[in-house]
Design an enzyme around this catalytic site. Structure first.
Site, PDB file in Angstrom:
ATOM      1  N   ASP A 160      -1.956  -1.572   8.700  1.00 27.38           N
ATOM      2  CA  ASP A 160      -2.567  -1.217   8.372  1.00 27.38           C
ATOM      3  C   ASP A 160      -4.092  -1.569   8.093  1.00 27.38           C
ATOM      4  OD1 ASP A 160      -2.342  -3.055   5.804  1.00 27.38           O
ATOM      5  OD2 ASP A 160      -1.934  -1.838   4.732  1.00 27.38           O
ATOM      6  N   SER A 161      -4.356  -2.668   8.746  1.00 29.58           N
ATOM      7  CA  SER A 161      -4.919  -4.286   8.866  1.00 29.58           C
ATOM      8  C   SER A 161      -6.498  -3.275   9.869  1.00 29.58           C
ATOM      9  CB  SER A 161      -4.957  -5.412   9.910  1.00 29.58           C
ATOM     10  OG  SER A 161      -4.001  -5.039  10.496  1.00 29.58           O
ATOM     11  N   GLU A 188       4.323  -2.858   1.779  1.00 27.74           N
ATOM     12  CA  GLU A 188       4.798  -3.883   1.003  1.00 27.74           C
ATOM     13  C   GLU A 188       5.315  -3.674  -0.290  1.00 27.74           C
ATOM     14  OE1 GLU A 188       0.060  -4.947   0.902  1.00 27.74           O
ATOM     15  OE2 GLU A 188       0.015  -4.901   3.398  1.00 27.74           O
ATOM     16  N   ASP A 193       2.974   0.017  10.158  1.00 27.89           N
ATOM     17  CA  ASP A 193       2.246   0.317   7.969  1.00 27.89           C
ATOM     18  C   ASP A 193       1.944   1.777   7.468  1.00 27.89           C
ATOM     19  OD1 ASP A 193       2.482  -1.801   7.176  1.00 27.89           O
ATOM     20  OD2 ASP A 193       0.167  -2.792   7.943  1.00 27.89           O
ATOM     21  N   GLU A 215       3.751 -13.316   4.544  1.00 31.70           N
ATOM     22  CA  GLU A 215       2.076 -13.510   5.003  1.00 31.70           C
ATOM     23  C   GLU A 215       1.585 -14.973   3.967  1.00 31.70           C
ATOM     24  OE1 GLU A 215       0.601  -9.966   5.070  1.00 31.70           O
ATOM     25  OE2 GLU A 215      -1.809 -11.061   5.339  1.00 31.70           O
TER      26      GLU A 215
HETATM   27  O1  KIV Z   1      -1.556  -4.889   8.588  1.00 31.19           O
HETATM   28  C1  KIV Z   1      -1.476  -5.878   9.130  1.00 31.19           C
HETATM   29  O2  KIV Z   1      -2.351  -6.004  10.181  1.00 31.19           O
HETATM   30  C2  KIV Z   1      -0.365  -6.464   8.910  1.00 31.19           C
HETATM   31  C3  KIV Z   1      -0.244  -7.968   9.484  1.00 31.19           C
HETATM   32  C4  KIV Z   1      -1.196  -8.354   8.872  1.00 31.19           C
HETATM   33  C5  KIV Z   1       1.390  -8.086   9.132  1.00 31.19           C
HETATM   34  O3  KIV Z   1       0.283  -5.982   7.723  1.00 31.19           O
END
Ligand code: KIV
Length: 273
Positions: free
Chosen positions: A53-54, A124, A92, A191
């Site tokens: 979700d980044s 998460e 995610d 993380e």
């Molecule tokens: O969303 C993401 O890129 C992540 C990584 C930082 C592990 O959850």
């Protein structure tokens, strides 16, 4: 000369990741959000591709991961899955699509799996999302956990600084890690936590532990693609190693293209019909 065959490619499964941990082979994981980059990353031999979700930050330009929607995550995941022949694809579940109830979590996971063709989902949190994790697992969907700095909770933390430095938070993290393993998660992301704590968790857990800013003594590493390729120049945490300067390379190429157009050098005789 042997020809390239689809069946020559050995797909990475959750079972294989477990075997990699058992034999001490480190697991490679990187994010991707679109077809073209996923194709390169998969072709290079990545074990796990995370549709993180980044994407909210690096693709959509948002300050946090909170605004991205389930439809947008499915869009990114669908593009990635089309490109991937070997890597395990983890997606995610975005903020607001699993915290409400375990039923909502299951519906989100099923939409991701059905509509994108991905292989697993990531959530998460620890004990507070136990019911959601169990419900998703009960439908046969592999779940990856994520503890430590969990960006969906940024407004609770108030800062992106290292988590679990204090004993109470470290103990809660260890309890949550053991709980997620007991629930049946196939792997766990840690993380931005102290390396010693990550080492402890990784040695206590049977399942693979993948770190980002969690030091070297875990079972694998994950980074955000734009950060490690040097596309995103502003983000410079200590844990990040840049493997390329794509910002520089792309800027140079684009400036050359602009110069060639202005100078009437592009297209030339060979580049026209
Ligand atoms: O969303 C993401 O890129 C992540 C990584 C930082 C592990 O959850």
């Amino acid at each position: 000369m042997s020809s390239y065959k689809q069946q020559d490619i050995k797909k990475i499964t959750t079972h294989q990741l477990q075997e990699m941990k058992n034999r001490g082979e480190k697991i490679s994981m990187l994010t991707a959000y679109d077809f073209s980059m996923a194709k390169i990353i998969d072709g290079a031999g990545m074990d796990v591709i995370l549709v993180g979700d980044s994407a909210s930050n690096v693709m959509a330009g948002n300050e946090t991961t909170l605004p991205i929607t389930l439809d947008q995550m499915i869009y990114h995941a669908t593009s990635v899955v089309k490109a991937v022949k070997r890597a395990l694809v983890v997606v995610d579940i975005p903020f607001g699509h699993y915290q409400g109830s375990s039923g909502e979590a299951l519906r989100s996971a099923i939409r991701i799996m059905k509509e994108s063709g991905a292989h697993s989902v990531k959530l998460e949190g620890g004990s507070e999302i136990k019911d959601s994790v169990l419900r998703i697992l009960s439908a046969g969907v592999p779940v990856m956990g994520h503890l430590g700095l969990t960006p969906q909770s940024i407004y609770k933390f108030g800062t992106y600084t290292v988590r679990a430095k204090e004993e109470a938070e470290a103990n809660k993290l260890i309890e949550d890690a053991l709980l997620l393993q007991e629930c049946g998660c196939f792997a766990l992301v840690l993380e931005k936590i102290p390396a010693e704590l990550a080492k402890k968790v990784s040695s206590q857990l049977q399942i693979p532990v993948i770190g980002i800013g969690a030091g070297p003594d875990v079972d694998g590493q994950v980074l955000v693609m734009q950060d490690m390729l040097g596309i995103n120049k502003e983000f410079k945490p200590r844990f990040l190693r840049r493997y390329a300067d794509l910002h520089g390379i792309i800027t140079h190429a684009v400036q050359k293209y602009i110069r060639d157009i202005k100078a009437r050098d592009f297209p030339n005789q060979d580049e026209k019909y």
